[in-house]
Design a protein around this motif. Structure first.
Motif, PDB file in Angstrom:
ATOM      1  N   ALA A  35      34.416 -35.048 -45.150  1.00  0.00           N
ATOM      2  CA  ALA A  35      35.058 -33.763 -45.480  1.00  0.00           C
ATOM      3  C   ALA A  35      34.021 -32.683 -45.787  1.00  0.00           C
ATOM      4  O   ALA A  35      33.795 -32.288 -46.930  1.00  0.00           O
ATOM      5  CB  ALA A  35      36.029 -33.955 -46.636  1.00  0.00           C
ATOM      6  N   GLY A  93      28.705 -33.972 -59.488  1.00  0.00           N
ATOM      7  CA  GLY A  93      29.540 -34.416 -58.371  1.00  0.00           C
ATOM      8  C   GLY A  93      30.865 -34.938 -58.883  1.00  0.00           C
ATOM      9  O   GLY A  93      30.973 -35.414 -60.019  1.00  0.00           O
ATOM     10  N   LEU A  94      31.854 -34.858 -58.028  1.00  0.00           N
ATOM     11  CA  LEU A  94      33.172 -35.330 -58.438  1.00  0.00           C
ATOM     12  C   LEU A  94      33.283 -36.845 -58.415  1.00  0.00           C
ATOM     13  O   LEU A  94      33.982 -37.434 -59.237  1.00  0.00           O
ATOM     14  CB  LEU A  94      34.233 -34.726 -57.517  1.00  0.00           C
ATOM     15  N   VAL A  95      32.591 -37.470 -57.459  1.00  0.00           N
ATOM     16  CA  VAL A  95      32.659 -38.931 -57.415  1.00  0.00           C
ATOM     17  C   VAL A  95      32.017 -39.503 -58.679  1.00  0.00           C
ATOM     18  O   VAL A  95      32.560 -40.407 -59.311  1.00  0.00           O
ATOM     19  CB  VAL A  95      31.999 -39.481 -56.125  1.00  0.00           C
ATOM     20  N   TYR A 119      41.462 -41.161 -51.151  1.00  0.00           N
ATOM     21  CA  TYR A 119      40.021 -40.968 -50.962  1.00  0.00           C
ATOM     22  C   TYR A 119      39.286 -42.229 -51.469  1.00  0.00           C
ATOM     23  O   TYR A 119      39.466 -42.631 -52.626  1.00  0.00           O
ATOM     24  CB  TYR A 119      39.618 -39.717 -51.753  1.00  0.00           C
ATOM     25  N   CYS A 168      45.290 -37.599 -57.140  1.00  0.00           N
ATOM     26  CA  CYS A 168      44.589 -36.702 -56.208  1.00  0.00           C
ATOM     27  C   CYS A 168      45.588 -35.654 -55.705  1.00  0.00           C
ATOM     28  O   CYS A 168      46.522 -35.984 -54.975  1.00  0.00           O
ATOM     29  CB  CYS A 168      44.034 -37.526 -55.046  1.00  0.00           C
ATOM     30  N   ASN A 172      44.164 -36.130 -50.683  1.00  0.00           N
ATOM     31  CA  ASN A 172      43.320 -36.584 -49.594  1.00  0.00           C
ATOM     32  C   ASN A 172      43.606 -38.071 -49.424  1.00  0.00           C
ATOM     33  O   ASN A 172      43.435 -38.819 -50.392  1.00  0.00           O
ATOM     34  CB  ASN A 172      41.844 -36.362 -49.976  1.00  0.00           C
ATOM     35  N   ASP A 200      42.094 -35.217 -59.730  1.00  0.00           N
ATOM     36  CA  ASP A 200      41.068 -34.680 -58.831  1.00  0.00           C
ATOM     37  C   ASP A 200      41.721 -33.560 -58.018  1.00  0.00           C
ATOM     38  O   ASP A 200      42.581 -33.814 -57.173  1.00  0.00           O
ATOM     39  CB  ASP A 200      40.578 -35.829 -57.933  1.00  0.00           C
ATOM     40  N   ILE A 202      39.992 -31.145 -56.237  1.00  0.00           N
ATOM     41  CA  ILE A 202      38.897 -30.527 -55.476  1.00  0.00           C
ATOM     42  C   ILE A 202      39.411 -29.719 -54.274  1.00  0.00           C
ATOM     43  O   ILE A 202      38.772 -28.761 -53.857  1.00  0.00           O
ATOM     44  CB  ILE A 202      37.887 -31.617 -55.025  1.00  0.00           C
ATOM     45  N   HIS A 203      40.583 -30.110 -53.723  1.00  0.00           N
ATOM     46  CA  HIS A 203      41.096 -29.418 -52.530  1.00  0.00           C
ATOM     47  C   HIS A 203      42.092 -28.310 -52.875  1.00  0.00           C
ATOM     48  O   HIS A 203      42.773 -27.793 -51.984  1.00  0.00           O
ATOM     49  CB  HIS A 203      41.768 -30.435 -51.589  1.00  0.00           C
ATOM     50  N   LYS A 236      34.393 -28.031 -51.675  1.00  0.00           N
ATOM     51  CA  LYS A 236      35.205 -28.117 -50.447  1.00  0.00           C
ATOM     52  C   LYS A 236      35.599 -26.709 -50.011  1.00  0.00           C
ATOM     53  O   LYS A 236      35.552 -26.377 -48.833  1.00  0.00           O
ATOM     54  CB  LYS A 236      36.482 -28.941 -50.667  1.00  0.00           C
TER      55      LYS A 236
HETATM   56  C1  PLP Z   1      39.464 -35.902 -53.224  1.00  0.00           C
HETATM   57  C2  PLP Z   1      37.973 -35.811 -53.219  1.00  0.00           C
HETATM   58  N1  PLP Z   1      37.300 -35.985 -54.370  1.00  0.00           N
HETATM   59  C3  PLP Z   1      35.956 -35.921 -54.419  1.00  0.00           C
HETATM   60  C4  PLP Z   1      35.203 -35.684 -53.276  1.00  0.00           C
HETATM   61  C5  PLP Z   1      33.711 -35.673 -53.323  1.00  0.00           C
HETATM   62  O1  PLP Z   1      33.212 -34.922 -54.329  1.00  0.00           O
HETATM   63  P1  PLP Z   1      31.631 -34.872 -54.619  1.00  0.00           P
HETATM   64  O2  PLP Z   1      30.960 -34.593 -53.316  1.00  0.00           O
HETATM   65  O3  PLP Z   1      31.523 -33.743 -55.577  1.00  0.00           O
HETATM   66  O4  PLP Z   1      31.247 -36.166 -55.205  1.00  0.00           O
HETATM   67  C6  PLP Z   1      35.873 -35.505 -52.060  1.00  0.00           C
HETATM   68  C7  PLP Z   1      35.093 -35.310 -50.837  1.00  0.00           C
HETATM   69  O5  PLP Z   1      35.570 -35.428 -49.743  1.00  0.00           O
HETATM   70  C8  PLP Z   1      37.275 -35.561 -52.035  1.00  0.00           C
HETATM   71  O6  PLP Z   1      37.960 -35.377 -50.899  1.00  0.00           O
END
Ligand code: PLP
Length: 383
Positions: A35, A93-95, A119, A168, A172, A200, A202-203, A236
């Motif tokens: 993504a 980072g989100l992960v 995801y 989410c 995603n 989450d 992020i989108h 994103k």
């Molecule tokens: C739902 C979701 N969360 C987190 C991420 C990744 O986040 P990061 O790159 O900040 O770890 C993505 C990336 O595709 C995503 O789709």
């Protein structure tokens, strides 16, 4: 007001250090997987970065003055969510945020509930924190033809050890934007079972469906806000994932303190350029985003018209994101991405990684010409 940006411009990322393109360097493959969009970031972001780089000094940084306010103003203006800048915990980072939440707020032997497909990192956090994963399959295209949470199955599968629900929204890979009523049901479920919710979002800026808007989980009620950790990022929205700047919004002071204390020293600082890009994006990126959304709507239309010519394929129209979640099961392929990489030279994301074999995800965040080329290649195998 949208900014006129040439989203048709094809950038040559073949020789760059892009994860999306490097994987297939030297091969005749069109990468439509991770993504990451094939568009340049807004000019305002590029200029702010150039200015900061020109300073020549890159020592330890702090959150730039004005960034928390710019982020809070963005969420207030667009989603009517009033975030107190004190609630923000900046993350690289989100992960990392997903894993950190599971580690800090769960305990070995505990349960982490989520929905599937989802995801892939959502499906990994429980194992990494020595907890049990409870991934409840979503209801497929029922009702309005959209993917839905199966609250009845969630209620059946919850265990007394479950402490966390990982959510989410927008979703995603299906692109679903959950409605207020659904969010209220999720909130009620979490409160009833005394769960924290990690949402989450992020989108959230990438809602494509006219008339729909994103509703932040934590804005649904004060009670759920106090049980929530919302993960956000400009990555994103503005295609700046490589700059690694994101944020957790934790309204409850005790949870926030617990998170900060346990992550101290483990979680690296955000890169100073990530902050700069985020500030420029939230401060000046809105007209660019409106242009992007128009462009993505057109790509989504193209993809759905293509699907009409392929009655064996199914996809519910993504309401948000630049991702299409396609059902290839009629082709009797458990791993359609692997198959299509080999047969068509198009790299999709494998559904099995999201918890649902037989599906694959296509990333349509690219110039129209690239999307058309990828779909034409798929035609040669699928028609
Ligand atoms: C739902 C979701 N969360 C987190 C991420 C990744 O986040 P990061 O790159 O900040 O770890 C993505 C990336 O595709 C995503 O789709």
């Amino acid at each position: 007001m949208s900014q006129s940006v040439d989203f048709d411009r094809v950038l040559n990322r073949q020789q760059s250090d892009s994860m999306k393109w490097r994987r297939y360097q030297g091969q005749d493959v069109i990468p439509m997987w991770v993504a990451d969009m094939d568009f340049a970031a807004p000019d305002a972001v590029v200029e702010a970065l150039q200015q900061r780089v020109a300073e020549g000094v890159y020592g330890y940084g702090v959150v730039p003055e004005g960034l928390p306010e710019a982020l809070c103003a963005w969420y207030h203006r667009r989603y009517n969510w009033q975030i107190d800048p004190q609630w923000l915990v900046w993350l690289p980072g989100l992960v990392s945020g997903l894993h950190a939440v599971a580690k800090v707020f769960g305990e070995p032997g505990g349960g982490v509930m989520t929905h599937s497909p989802v995801y892939p990192p959502f499906l990994k956090v429980a194992e990494r924190s020595e907890q049990q994963l409870i991934a409840v399959p979503m209801l497929e295209e029922s009702g309005d033809g959209q993917w839905q949470l199966d609250l009845a199955a969630m209620a059946q599968q919850i265990t007394p050890e479950t402490r966390l629900f990982m959510f989410c929204n927008p979703h995603n890979p299906t692109g679903r934007v959950f409605r207020r009523e659904e969010l209220e049901q999720v909130a009620a479920f979490c409160l009833k079972h005394d769960l924290l919710i990690c949402s989450d979002e992020i989108h959230c800026d990438l809602v494509l469906e006219p008339g729909l808007s994103h509703i932040p989980m934590a804005s649904v009620s004060e009670a759920i806000a106090q049980r929530s950790i919302t993960l956000l990022a400009p990555s994103k929205t503005f295609n700046i994932a490589g700059l690694a700047c994101s944020v957790a919004v934790i309204p409850d002071a005790k949870l926030r303190r617990q998170f900060n204390q346990q992550m101290m020293g483990l979680m690296p600082h955000v890169n100073i350029l990530g902050y700069v890009a985020a500030q420029a994006a939230y401060g000046s990126g809105e007209p660019w985003l409106e242009g992007l959304l128009d462009y993505l709507r057109e790509n989504r239309r193209l993809l759905s018209e293509w699907l009409v010519q392929h009655p064996k394929l199914k996809m519910s129209l993504p309401e948000a994101t630049f991702l299409g979640w396609i059902d290839f099961r009629a082709y009797d392929q458990s791993y359609p991405a692997r198959w299509l990489l080999k047969e068509a030279g198009v790299a999709l994301s494998e559904g099995a990684d999201f918890g649902l074999p037989g599906f694959a995800r296509i990333n349509f965040g690219c110039p129209k010409a690239q999307l058309e080329q990828a779909l034409a290649r798929l035609d040669q195998v699928l028609l």
